[in-house]
Design an enzyme around this catalytic site. Structure first.
Site, short mmCIF file in Angstrom:
data_model
loop_
_atom_site.label_atom_id
_atom_site.label_comp_id
_atom_site.label_asym_id
_atom_site.label_seq_id
_atom_site.Cartn_x
_atom_site.Cartn_y
_atom_site.Cartn_z
CB SER A 252 21.70 46.82 -13.43
OG SER A 252 22.15 45.60 -13.39
CE LYS A 253 16.89 46.67 -19.56
NZ LYS A 253 17.46 47.83 -19.85
NE ARG A 254 25.62 43.93 -13.44
CZ ARG A 254 25.88 43.56 -12.23
NH1 ARG A 254 26.14 42.35 -11.73
NH2 ARG A 254 25.59 44.50 -11.23
#
Ligand code: GLU
Length: 486
Positions: A252-254
């Site tokens: 994910s963007k994390r």
């Protein structure tokens, strides 16, 4: 059997690694099997539809060199390829289920359903309570007379199970009673839900194999049930392993960039991305890592998929990119770097400019160390702009030395640079070594102030090559400017 596969994105967001992996594997499977690869746009969610997302689908795959044989932009015998243009077919399909008593109209209000949901969440009960499942014709007529537009729900049997053979996971079986009861297949706005449209289209488009992310595995029993209700033969399913970050969590963007546009902006080459993405859950053997797209088109096979989640390693991708950059011809690399240099204001438009000539000459120097195209301005800036203002005097001073010592080193190095035309690279380095010995210090301490003076930075392309590209005159001027700074 003719192999027909599809990529079926919903245009609601930018194309990301997971989606591209699905598309790529379907494309490769089609190529390797001599089949057809179809693009179908699943745009039944009108609220989340985005034109930008649709454009991004086209732009991403064009850039990656992945082409479909049939799709909204290319046509084909099974069109239209936008689900929003296929509503009549879904209505017809729903009618056959209604007629066969396999689906029913539900008139429950949004408020009632919201109430059920919160009670269900509290009591751990799944889904709809089936209140409208056995309405009489009179009851239905009464609702209609009140002007209530129904949704259509699929009757999920209370007994039995859906089962299928997944090409990767083997037998998957799920009891009907564990499925959410009676999912909506047609919404009150006349649009189908994902499940219905997906199944009807896979059938009507003669899709033979569905390769899709494991995130969809929980929907498949319901799809199997729909196929049974219609009396259609389901396609063969292959649910691809999850893609995770290094921490084992879903990518994910994390973790970093996930959309292809971001990778593109950062200066990844399309072939590096397709090569690396192909290895997310697939391998050819234990050792080979480099594959051109046309090789993958021959070598890809479902048998070589892995069940284990694929870990997305940003460093590894960067390493791939560096390798592909080194394989570029000089002219291609020049063209690839151009937009980055232009945006940085370092390279004017046009091919015949002085700056273009400088950059062309500098390609071999940076090619060895560039990992991302976006690093090009930083590495080449020193050739295209003045840099003396850009660094602080302290940068010139090696550890454990003072300004006077750094100045002395630069003064000592100056005559060597002035005469550099007369030395080859080895001799020049030998001269620097000799100076270091004379000053009773390490070679690095001689090179460091010179590197900063010449390039404005402690990390730069190889120093001798940089000196030569800059030329004696400009190099001496920069040394003098550095000395003045100290
Ligand atoms: N429209 C779904 C998606 O956005 C398709 C899933 C499938 O392949 O069945 O991924």
């Amino acid at each position: 059997m003719t192999v027909r596969v599809r990529y079926a994105p919903s245009p609601t967001g930018l194309q990301h690694i997971g989606g591209v992996r699905t598309a790529l594997f379907n494309y490769l499977f089609a190529r390797a099997q001599g089949g057809a690869f179809v693009l179908r746009i699943e745009d039944t969610d009108q609220e989340r539809y985005s034109e930008e997302a649709l454009e991004d689908i086209y732009a991403t795959f064009e850039w990656l060199g992945i082409v479909w044989d049939e799709g909204p932009d290319r046509g084909g015998p099974y069109g239209p390829y936008f689900q929003s243009q296929r509503l009549a077919r879904y209505h017809e399909a729903v009618q056959t289920l209604l007629d066969a008593g396999k689906a029913y109209e539900c008139f429950c209000s949004a408020e009632r359903l919201a109430g059920l949901r919160s009670e269900g969440a509290r009591d751990g009960v799944l889904g709809y309570d089936r209140r409208c499942r056995d309405l009489t014709e009179e009851q239905r007529a009464a609702y209609r007379a009140e002007g209530v537009t129904p949704v259509v729900r699929l009757k999920v049997p209370e007994q039995g199970a859906a089962s299928f053979e997944d090409m990767l996971l083997g037998t998957v079986k799920r009891k009907y009673k564990d499925l959410s009861p009676d999912p909506i297949i047609l919404k009150s706005d006349g649009f189908p839900t994902y499940h219905l449209a997906n199944v009807v289209d896979d059938h009507e488009m003669a899709i033979s194999h569905v390769l899709r992310a494991q995130e969809w595995l929980s929907s498949t029993p319901l799809h199997i049930l729909l196929y049974e209700a219609f009396g259609f033969e389901p396609p063969r399913y292959c649910h691809l392993p999850f893609v995770t970050g290094k921490d084992g969590q879903k990518l994910s963007k994390r973790h970093g960039a996930t959309s292809v546009v971001e990778f593109r902006k950062q200066g990844y080459l399309p072939e590096a991305l397709t090569n690396y993405i192909a290895l997310l859950g697939w391998s050819y053997d234990d050792s080979r890592e480099f594959f051109a797209l046309n090789e993958l088109e021959r070598l890809f096979s479902v048998e070589k998929l892995n069940k284990a989640p694929a870990v997305f390693d940003y460093k590894k991708l960067e390493w791939f990119n560096g390798n592909y950059i080194r394989e570029c011809s000089s002219e291609r690399l020049f063209e690839l770097m151009r937009p980055y240099l232009e945006t940085a204001g370092l390279l004017p438009a046009g091919n015949e400019t002085r700056e273009a000539a400088i950059v062309r000459n500098a390609v071999p120097l940076v090619q060895e160390r560039l990992k991302l195209l976006s690093e090009a301005p930083e590495l080449l800036k020193f050739l295209l702009a003045e840099i003396t203002e850009n660094y602080a005097a302290e940068e010139l001073i090696p550890k454990k030395m003072d300004a006077a010592a750094a100045k002395a080193l630069l003064n000592a190095v100056r005559p060597v640079v002035a005469a550099m035309e007369h030395y080859d690279d080895e001799q020049l380095e030998a001269e620097f070594r000799r100076l270091a010995e004379q000053h009773d210090t390490k070679l690095g301490n001689v090179m460091m102030p010179l590197r900063v003076a010449i390039t404005g930075s402690r990390t730069s392309p190889p120093l001798i090559g940089s000196l030569r590209l800059l030329g004696t005159e400009r190099a001496l001027a920069r040394i003098d400017a550095a000395i003045a700074k100290l």
